[in-house]
Write a protein that holds these residues in place. Structure first.
Motif, PDB file in Angstrom:
ATOM      1  N   ALA A 171      35.630 113.063 -62.152  1.00 13.23           N
ATOM      2  CA  ALA A 171      36.060 114.412 -61.776  1.00 13.23           C
ATOM      3  C   ALA A 171      35.185 114.993 -60.668  1.00 13.23           C
ATOM      4  O   ALA A 171      35.678 115.724 -59.799  1.00 13.23           O
ATOM      5  CB  ALA A 171      36.036 115.339 -62.991  1.00 13.23           C
ATOM      6  N   VAL A 172      33.895 114.650 -60.674  1.00 16.23           N
ATOM      7  CA  VAL A 172      33.014 115.132 -59.600  1.00 16.23           C
ATOM      8  C   VAL A 172      33.404 114.474 -58.282  1.00 16.23           C
ATOM      9  O   VAL A 172      33.472 115.121 -57.232  1.00 16.23           O
ATOM     10  CB  VAL A 172      31.533 114.856 -59.940  1.00 16.23           C
ATOM     11  N   LEU A 173      33.693 113.196 -58.330  1.00 13.82           N
ATOM     12  CA  LEU A 173      34.091 112.459 -57.125  1.00 13.82           C
ATOM     13  C   LEU A 173      35.362 113.047 -56.518  1.00 13.82           C
ATOM     14  O   LEU A 173      35.476 113.186 -55.294  1.00 13.82           O
ATOM     15  CB  LEU A 173      34.309 110.990 -57.467  1.00 13.82           C
ATOM     16  N   THR A 174      36.327 113.413 -57.356  1.00 10.83           N
ATOM     17  CA  THR A 174      37.598 113.929 -56.861  1.00 10.83           C
ATOM     18  C   THR A 174      37.550 115.413 -56.541  1.00 10.83           C
ATOM     19  O   THR A 174      38.529 115.964 -56.024  1.00 10.83           O
ATOM     20  CB  THR A 174      38.714 113.680 -57.890  1.00 10.83           C
ATOM     21  N   ASP A 216      44.117 100.467 -66.274  1.00 10.68           N
ATOM     22  CA  ASP A 216      43.786 101.581 -65.390  1.00 10.68           C
ATOM     23  C   ASP A 216      42.879 101.044 -64.280  1.00 10.68           C
ATOM     24  O   ASP A 216      42.546  99.852 -64.273  1.00 10.68           O
ATOM     25  CB  ASP A 216      43.169 102.756 -66.164  1.00 10.68           C
ATOM     26  N   PRO A 217      42.491 101.856 -63.324  1.00 18.10           N
ATOM     27  CA  PRO A 217      41.655 101.330 -62.231  1.00 18.10           C
ATOM     28  C   PRO A 217      40.362 100.671 -62.709  1.00 18.10           C
ATOM     29  O   PRO A 217      39.946  99.643 -62.158  1.00 18.10           O
ATOM     30  CB  PRO A 217      41.384 102.573 -61.379  1.00 18.10           C
ATOM     31  N   VAL A 411      41.367  93.272 -48.988  1.00 19.33           N
ATOM     32  CA  VAL A 411      40.240  93.258 -48.053  1.00 19.33           C
ATOM     33  C   VAL A 411      40.545  92.222 -46.970  1.00 19.33           C
ATOM     34  O   VAL A 411      40.796  91.053 -47.281  1.00 19.33           O
ATOM     35  CB  VAL A 411      38.918  92.899 -48.760  1.00 19.33           C
ATOM     36  N   ALA A 412      40.527  92.665 -45.741  1.00 23.90           N
ATOM     37  CA  ALA A 412      40.821  91.760 -44.629  1.00 23.90           C
ATOM     38  C   ALA A 412      39.702  90.742 -44.453  1.00 23.90           C
ATOM     39  O   ALA A 412      38.555  90.955 -44.882  1.00 23.90           O
ATOM     40  CB  ALA A 412      41.007  92.563 -43.346  1.00 23.90           C
ATOM     41  N   GLU A 413      40.005  89.640 -43.808  1.00 22.96           N
ATOM     42  CA  GLU A 413      39.013  88.599 -43.583  1.00 22.96           C
ATOM     43  C   GLU A 413      37.808  89.154 -42.820  1.00 22.96           C
ATOM     44  O   GLU A 413      37.947  89.841 -41.806  1.00 22.96           O
ATOM     45  CB  GLU A 413      39.629  87.446 -42.794  1.00 22.96           C
ATOM     46  N   GLY A 414      36.618  88.888 -43.355  1.00 19.53           N
ATOM     47  CA  GLY A 414      35.384  89.341 -42.734  1.00 19.53           C
ATOM     48  C   GLY A 414      34.972  90.739 -43.113  1.00 19.53           C
ATOM     49  O   GLY A 414      33.833  91.144 -42.853  1.00 19.53           O
ATOM     50  N   ALA A 415      35.874  91.517 -43.719  1.00 11.19           N
ATOM     51  CA  ALA A 415      35.550  92.884 -44.127  1.00 11.19           C
ATOM     52  C   ALA A 415      35.007  92.878 -45.558  1.00 11.19           C
ATOM     53  O   ALA A 415      35.123  91.892 -46.296  1.00 11.19           O
ATOM     54  CB  ALA A 415      36.786  93.771 -44.030  1.00 11.19           C
ATOM     55  N   VAL A 416      34.396  94.001 -45.953  1.00 16.60           N
ATOM     56  CA  VAL A 416      33.852  94.164 -47.300  1.00 16.60           C
ATOM     57  C   VAL A 416      34.443  95.438 -47.895  1.00 16.60           C
ATOM     58  O   VAL A 416      34.455  96.489 -47.237  1.00 16.60           O
ATOM     59  CB  VAL A 416      32.312  94.254 -47.286  1.00 16.60           C
ATOM     60  N   ALA A 417      34.933  95.359 -49.109  1.00 26.59           N
ATOM     61  CA  ALA A 417      35.506  96.542 -49.763  1.00 26.59           C
ATOM     62  C   ALA A 417      34.432  97.590 -49.984  1.00 26.59           C
ATOM     63  O   ALA A 417      33.316  97.272 -50.400  1.00 26.59           O
ATOM     64  CB  ALA A 417      36.138  96.147 -51.089  1.00 26.59           C
ATOM     65  N   ASP A 418      34.771  98.848 -49.713  1.00 26.27           N
ATOM     66  CA  ASP A 418      33.809  99.917 -49.983  1.00 26.27           C
ATOM     67  C   ASP A 418      33.952 100.396 -51.428  1.00 26.27           C
ATOM     68  O   ASP A 418      34.847  99.985 -52.171  1.00 26.27           O
ATOM     69  CB  ASP A 418      33.969 101.078 -48.996  1.00 26.27           C
ATOM     70  N   ASP A 419      33.046 101.264 -51.829  1.00 29.78           N
ATOM     71  CA  ASP A 419      33.005 101.706 -53.225  1.00 29.78           C
ATOM     72  C   ASP A 419      34.306 102.359 -53.671  1.00 29.78           C
ATOM     73  O   ASP A 419      34.797 102.101 -54.779  1.00 29.78           O
ATOM     74  CB  ASP A 419      31.847 102.682 -53.440  1.00 29.78           C
ATOM     75  N   LEU A 420      34.876 103.209 -52.842  1.00 30.90           N
ATOM     76  CA  LEU A 420      36.091 103.915 -53.240  1.00 30.90           C
ATOM     77  C   LEU A 420      37.255 102.952 -53.414  1.00 30.90           C
ATOM     78  O   LEU A 420      38.079 103.105 -54.332  1.00 30.90           O
ATOM     79  CB  LEU A 420      36.447 104.998 -52.226  1.00 30.90           C
ATOM     80  N   ALA A 421      37.350 101.961 -52.554  1.00 32.49           N
ATOM     81  CA  ALA A 421      38.426 100.973 -52.673  1.00 32.49           C
ATOM     82  C   ALA A 421      38.306 100.194 -53.975  1.00 32.49           C
ATOM     83  O   ALA A 421      39.308  99.914 -54.650  1.00 32.49           O
ATOM     84  CB  ALA A 421      38.408 100.032 -51.482  1.00 32.49           C
ATOM     85  N   ILE A 422      37.086  99.851 -54.343  1.00 31.39           N
ATOM     86  CA  ILE A 422      36.876  99.117 -55.598  1.00 31.39           C
ATOM     87  C   ILE A 422      37.110 100.026 -56.797  1.00 31.39           C
ATOM     88  O   ILE A 422      37.808  99.656 -57.753  1.00 31.39           O
ATOM     89  CB  ILE A 422      35.454  98.522 -55.632  1.00 31.39           C
ATOM     90  N   ASN A 424      38.961 102.602 -57.184  1.00 32.76           N
ATOM     91  CA  ASN A 424      40.365 102.993 -57.374  1.00 32.76           C
ATOM     92  C   ASN A 424      41.323 101.792 -57.339  1.00 32.76           C
ATOM     93  O   ASN A 424      42.500 101.956 -56.993  1.00 32.76           O
ATOM     94  CB  ASN A 424      40.765 104.003 -56.304  1.00 32.76           C
ATOM     95  N   THR A 425      40.846 100.624 -57.698  1.00 34.83           N
ATOM     96  CA  THR A 425      41.634  99.392 -57.625  1.00 34.83           C
ATOM     97  C   THR A 425      43.056  99.567 -58.178  1.00 34.83           C
ATOM     98  O   THR A 425      43.226  99.859 -59.367  1.00 34.83           O
ATOM     99  CB  THR A 425      40.925  98.272 -58.413  1.00 34.83           C
ATOM    100  N   PRO A 426      44.078  99.354 -57.342  1.00 33.13           N
ATOM    101  CA  PRO A 426      45.452  99.595 -57.786  1.00 33.13           C
ATOM    102  C   PRO A 426      46.165  98.384 -58.368  1.00 33.13           C
ATOM    103  O   PRO A 426      47.222  98.537 -58.994  1.00 33.13           O
ATOM    104  CB  PRO A 426      46.150 100.039 -56.495  1.00 33.13           C
ATOM    105  N   GLN A 427      45.634  97.179 -58.125  1.00 29.78           N
ATOM    106  CA  GLN A 427      46.299  95.966 -58.596  1.00 29.78           C
ATOM    107  C   GLN A 427      45.270  94.905 -58.962  1.00 29.78           C
ATOM    108  O   GLN A 427      44.113  94.963 -58.540  1.00 29.78           O
ATOM    109  CB  GLN A 427      47.189  95.357 -57.498  1.00 29.78           C
ATOM    110  N   LEU A 428      45.741  93.911 -59.714  1.00 28.77           N
ATOM    111  CA  LEU A 428      44.956  92.698 -59.912  1.00 28.77           C
ATOM    112  C   LEU A 428      45.049  91.833 -58.661  1.00 28.77           C
ATOM    113  O   LEU A 428      45.958  91.981 -57.842  1.00 28.77           O
ATOM    114  CB  LEU A 428      45.471  91.920 -61.115  1.00 28.77           C
ATOM    115  N   LEU A 429      44.097  90.923 -58.537  1.00 28.91           N
ATOM    116  CA  LEU A 429      44.039  90.056 -57.367  1.00 28.91           C
ATOM    117  C   LEU A 429      44.979  88.869 -57.491  1.00 28.91           C
ATOM    118  O   LEU A 429      45.324  88.415 -58.592  1.00 28.91           O
ATOM    119  CB  LEU A 429      42.609  89.553 -57.159  1.00 28.91           C
ATOM    120  N   GLU A 430      45.345  88.364 -56.357  1.00 28.20           N
ATOM    121  CA  GLU A 430      46.098  87.124 -56.266  1.00 28.20           C
ATOM    122  C   GLU A 430      45.290  86.018 -56.943  1.00 28.20           C
ATOM    123  O   GLU A 430      44.077  85.895 -56.731  1.00 28.20           O
ATOM    124  CB  GLU A 430      46.286  86.802 -54.779  1.00 28.20           C
ATOM    125  N   GLY A 431      45.964  85.239 -57.774  1.00 30.89           N
ATOM    126  CA  GLY A 431      45.280  84.192 -58.524  1.00 30.89           C
ATOM    127  C   GLY A 431      45.121  84.511 -59.989  1.00 30.89           C
ATOM    128  O   GLY A 431      44.785  83.636 -60.793  1.00 30.89           O
TER     129      GLY A 431
END
Length: 438
Positions: A171-174, A216-217, A411-422, A424-431
């Protein structure tokens, strides 16, 4: 019969009033929900009285930090737990953390209400339980479930004089939290990476199963983290191709079994074993995965398990336990409560990782991993090497390319996910095999 004089009657009435004024206070159990304007719902009568608060404060085990609060003033802090205090998982970790904090806070007293969930207390709302703690003197209230987010915020708004900590919330983050509410979570993603690595290292079949709670996320990002750890160690230490690793998740629908509402985690774990999965990784609050793996092993099958949340969770099946990632809430709880006791409370969103100099230090590390007896020494050495790479930053498993189950880019090739992206994860990963959404 002669009537008593009026003055005598008046004295009797006065005496009765004085006796009433000196009587005991009402029983501490709640009888109704908070007023509708505080909860947004009609009052609810609990069907089972909340648990009585814990024992008196213990003596500090180390010299207390100086505070501005008067030494003689009692500081009462309370906790609302979604499950029982002895679940061998999430709730026991929180409960023992509060006891840890109480032992280090002079003049403090810890009270709690546990099992605030639809099965154990079907008509009790978290706001109700919070009101009970406040009625018993709590000046600080900790709530420990994602499902308590709205109720905790409502209670904080209704009681600006009380401090609140919602564990696992944001709640503080949002920006929706009142100033007397703070959030705390551990970066269990690292612990789950270690769990996944241990599972992949020990598996003969390359078939890993994850016993999931609700979707959930938070739970998605923990499953993803487990998979990434398993995939890395399968490829780099076992030297096996990624596509030869099977990783599936089954969600039971809540943090623990609610008969008639959730899937039965015992049955789900048994199904995993019958399907040929030789490692079960738990993401629920309780220990069914380990218990069923232990039973299968005793019957002659090769099955391992990785429990969750609580550092002593392996005790229910030591020989088949590969290790346990666990939360250590005590040190940070102690710091936050100390600040609040001194009048220096700060509303903030914290997501705290391990103390990489010693991830199992009980006084400094928020996240730990204890290797189990089931993990071979050779695989334990591989796991140590994996942990050292996480610790020094040379390995970041949220580096692209990473895709979601539906093929979209996370996450695109060579990029690193930031904290907010992780976070608020909306899906499971491929695999990963299993649902991404309820």
């Amino acid at each position: 019969m002669r009537q008593p004089p009026v003055r005598f009657i008046a004295l009797l009435v006065l005496f009765a009033l004085l006796l009433g004024a000196c009587g005991t206070t009402p029983a501490a159990q709640p009888t109704a929900a908070p007023a509708p304007e505080a909860t947004g719902a009609p009052p609810v009568e609990p069907t089972d009285a909340p648990a009585e608060p814990t024992a008196e404060a213990t003596q500090p085990t180390e010299p207390p930090a100086a505070t501005e609060a008067p030494a003689e003033e009692e500081f009462v802090f309370g906790m609302i737990l979604v499950g029982p205090t002895n679940d061998g998982g999430w709730n026991q970790a929180h409960f023992e953390a509060a006891e840890y904090a109480q032992a280090r806070l002079p003049g403090s007293r810890f009270i709690y209400i546990d099992k605030v969930n639809p099965a154990d207390r079907p008509n009790v709302q978290v706001e109700q339980a919070i009101e009970e703690l406040i009625n018993q003197g709590a000046k600080f209230v900790i709530t420990n479930s994602a499902e308590f987010a709205d109720g905790t915020k409502l209670a904080a708004e209704a009681h600006p004089e009380v401090y609140f900590l919602h564990a696992s919330g944001d709640a503080v983050l949002t920006g929706s939290a009142p100033s007397n509410l703070t959030n705390l979570m551990g970066r269990m993603e690292y612990g789950k990476m270690m769990a996944g690595c241990a599972a992949a290292l020990q598996s003969d079949a390359g078939k890993l199963a994850y016993l999931g709670p609700l979707i959930d996320p938070e739970t998605r990002r923990l499953v993803n983290s487990t998979y990434l750890g398993a995939k890395y160690c399968w490829e780099n230490y076992r030297e096996q191709p990624a596509d030869s690793l099977d990783f599936k998740v089954t969600w039971i629908g809540f943090w623990f079994n609610i008969p008639g509402v959730t899937l039965d985690p015992t049955r789900v774990a048994t199904d995993f074993i019958n399907e040929g999965n030789d490692v079960i990784i738990s993401g629920i609050d309780t220990t069914e995965a380990l218990v069923e793996a232990n039973k299968a092993s005793a019957a002659g099958r090769t099955v391992w398990a990785v429990p969750y949340d609580y550092e002593d969770a392996c005790a229910q099946g030591e020989d088949v336990c590969l290790g346990v990632p666990y939360f250590n809430w005590g040190p940070r709880y102690t710091e936050i409560l100390t600040e609040a006791q001194a009048g220096r409370f700060e509303s903030q969103w914290e997501w705290i990782g391990p103390d990489w100099s010693d991830i199992n230090n009980p006084d400094t590390s928020m996240i730990g991993f204890i290797k189990g007896a089931g993990l071979t020494p050779e695989n334990g050495a591989f796991l140590d090497d994996f942990i050292s790479k996480l610790a020094d930053g040379s390995l970041d498993l949220f580096t692209g390319p990473l895709n979601f189950q539906d093929g979209t880019v996370f996450v695109a090739e060579g990029a690193v996910a930031d904290d907010l992206a992780i976070w608020n994860t909306p899906q499971l990963l491929e695999g990963i095999e299993g649902q991404s959404a309820p």
